[in-house]
Design a protein around this motif. Structure first.
Motif, PDB file in Angstrom:
ATOM      1  N   ASN A  24     -21.676  -7.278  12.056  1.00  0.00           N
ATOM      2  CA  ASN A  24     -22.684  -8.050  12.779  1.00  0.00           C
ATOM      3  C   ASN A  24     -22.678  -7.874  14.298  1.00  0.00           C
ATOM      4  O   ASN A  24     -23.298  -8.650  14.999  1.00  0.00           O
ATOM      5  CB  ASN A  24     -22.551  -9.542  12.434  1.00  0.00           C
ATOM      6  N   THR A  25     -21.990  -6.863  14.806  1.00  0.00           N
ATOM      7  CA  THR A  25     -22.002  -6.663  16.248  1.00  0.00           C
ATOM      8  C   THR A  25     -21.573  -5.243  16.604  1.00  0.00           C
ATOM      9  O   THR A  25     -21.070  -4.512  15.764  1.00  0.00           O
ATOM     10  CB  THR A  25     -21.084  -7.686  16.963  1.00  0.00           C
ATOM     11  N   ASP A  26     -21.787  -4.889  17.856  1.00  0.00           N
ATOM     12  CA  ASP A  26     -21.279  -3.630  18.402  1.00  0.00           C
ATOM     13  C   ASP A  26     -20.209  -3.971  19.425  1.00  0.00           C
ATOM     14  O   ASP A  26     -20.396  -4.860  20.252  1.00  0.00           O
ATOM     15  CB  ASP A  26     -22.384  -2.846  19.124  1.00  0.00           C
ATOM     16  N   LEU A  27     -19.092  -3.276  19.375  1.00  0.00           N
ATOM     17  CA  LEU A  27     -18.014  -3.452  20.339  1.00  0.00           C
ATOM     18  C   LEU A  27     -17.903  -2.190  21.167  1.00  0.00           C
ATOM     19  O   LEU A  27     -17.907  -1.093  20.627  1.00  0.00           O
ATOM     20  CB  LEU A  27     -16.688  -3.706  19.610  1.00  0.00           C
ATOM     21  N   ARG A  28     -17.779  -2.336  22.466  1.00  0.00           N
ATOM     22  CA  ARG A  28     -17.612  -1.187  23.347  1.00  0.00           C
ATOM     23  C   ARG A  28     -16.182  -1.206  23.869  1.00  0.00           C
ATOM     24  O   ARG A  28     -15.724  -2.217  24.377  1.00  0.00           O
ATOM     25  CB  ARG A  28     -18.610  -1.249  24.495  1.00  0.00           C
ATOM     26  N   ILE A  29     -15.505  -0.078  23.733  1.00  0.00           N
ATOM     27  CA  ILE A  29     -14.092  -0.005  24.064  1.00  0.00           C
ATOM     28  C   ILE A  29     -13.854   1.057  25.126  1.00  0.00           C
ATOM     29  O   ILE A  29     -14.323   2.188  24.999  1.00  0.00           O
ATOM     30  CB  ILE A  29     -13.259   0.325  22.797  1.00  0.00           C
ATOM     31  N   THR A  30     -13.099   0.684  26.162  1.00  0.00           N
ATOM     32  CA  THR A  30     -12.687   1.632  27.187  1.00  0.00           C
ATOM     33  C   THR A  30     -11.774   2.659  26.530  1.00  0.00           C
ATOM     34  O   THR A  30     -10.956   2.299  25.690  1.00  0.00           O
ATOM     35  CB  THR A  30     -11.934   0.891  28.305  1.00  0.00           C
ATOM     36  N   PRO A  31     -11.889   3.927  26.896  1.00  0.00           N
ATOM     37  CA  PRO A  31     -11.087   4.959  26.240  1.00  0.00           C
ATOM     38  C   PRO A  31      -9.581   4.714  26.219  1.00  0.00           C
ATOM     39  O   PRO A  31      -8.910   5.053  25.267  1.00  0.00           O
ATOM     40  CB  PRO A  31     -11.415   6.224  27.011  1.00  0.00           C
ATOM     41  N   SER A  32      -9.009   4.134  27.268  1.00  0.00           N
ATOM     42  CA  SER A  32      -7.561   3.898  27.269  1.00  0.00           C
ATOM     43  C   SER A  32      -7.234   2.702  28.136  1.00  0.00           C
ATOM     44  O   SER A  32      -8.066   2.213  28.891  1.00  0.00           O
ATOM     45  CB  SER A  32      -6.815   5.125  27.781  1.00  0.00           C
ATOM     46  N   ALA A  33      -5.983   2.269  28.040  1.00  0.00           N
ATOM     47  CA  ALA A  33      -5.534   1.125  28.834  1.00  0.00           C
ATOM     48  C   ALA A  33      -5.441   1.472  30.315  1.00  0.00           C
ATOM     49  O   ALA A  33      -5.429   0.584  31.155  1.00  0.00           O
ATOM     50  CB  ALA A  33      -4.178   0.646  28.333  1.00  0.00           C
ATOM     51  N   THR A  34      -5.394   2.750  30.655  1.00  0.00           N
ATOM     52  CA  THR A  34      -5.253   3.146  32.060  1.00  0.00           C
ATOM     53  C   THR A  34      -6.590   3.479  32.714  1.00  0.00           C
ATOM     54  O   THR A  34      -6.658   3.664  33.912  1.00  0.00           O
ATOM     55  CB  THR A  34      -4.332   4.367  32.177  1.00  0.00           C
ATOM     56  N   GLN A  35      -7.641   3.556  31.927  1.00  0.00           N
ATOM     57  CA  GLN A  35      -8.953   3.898  32.471  1.00  0.00           C
ATOM     58  C   GLN A  35      -9.794   2.630  32.552  1.00  0.00           C
ATOM     59  O   GLN A  35      -9.888   1.874  31.593  1.00  0.00           O
ATOM     60  CB  GLN A  35      -9.627   4.921  31.565  1.00  0.00           C
TER      61      GLN A  35
END
Length: 144
Positions: A24-35
């Protein structure tokens, strides 16, 4: 009997963001914890957010079973990352702090917390690889 399953579909979107479609949704994730990408959590933050959501849902369900009137529940999770670059990346330690707004005595809240911990599938998954400490603060009260 059907076995419940959880399915997600992920793909690389704009700015190298990883987009995950859930039911029920789209999640956007940063490529890494350092970026750093504005307004997008990194994968580790999503893990901790899911962990907190699981604890919240179980916390309310178990409170109801225990006869605890839970006005509010604050769940804070801090994860320390493995500092050595040659070691498998991930959490070195996870600390969870629960702050229930409830009139229950401390010993009842401790039993409640142990039951939430015991039932959490996310806790069980993470604890097999990561030391997890769980803390309880009775002093918390909800802001109306």
């Amino acid at each position: 009997m059907n076995t419940p399953s959880i399915n997600v579909l992920g793909y690389t979107g704009q700015n190298s963001q990883f987009v995950v479609k859930t039911s029920n949704t789209d999640l956007r994730i940063t490529p890494s914890a350092t970026q750093y990408v504005p307004q997008t959590p990194n994968p580790y933050e999503y893990i901790l957010a899911g962990f907190a959501g699981c604890i919240n849902a179980l916390g309310h369900a178990v409170a109801k079973e225990f006869g605890i009137v839970l006005k509010s529940l604050q769940v804070e999770i801090k994860g320390s990352m493995t500092p050595e670059p040659d070691v498998r990346p991930g959490f070195d330690k996870i600390e969870i702090t629960l702050r229930p707004a409830a009139a229950a005595p401390l010993d009842v809240l401790q039993q409640w917390m142990e039951e939430v911990q015991f039932r959490s599938p996310v806790y069980d998954t993470l604890v097999n690889n990561t030391p997890v400490s769980l803390n309880l603060y009775k002093e918390y009260s909800a802001v109306n």
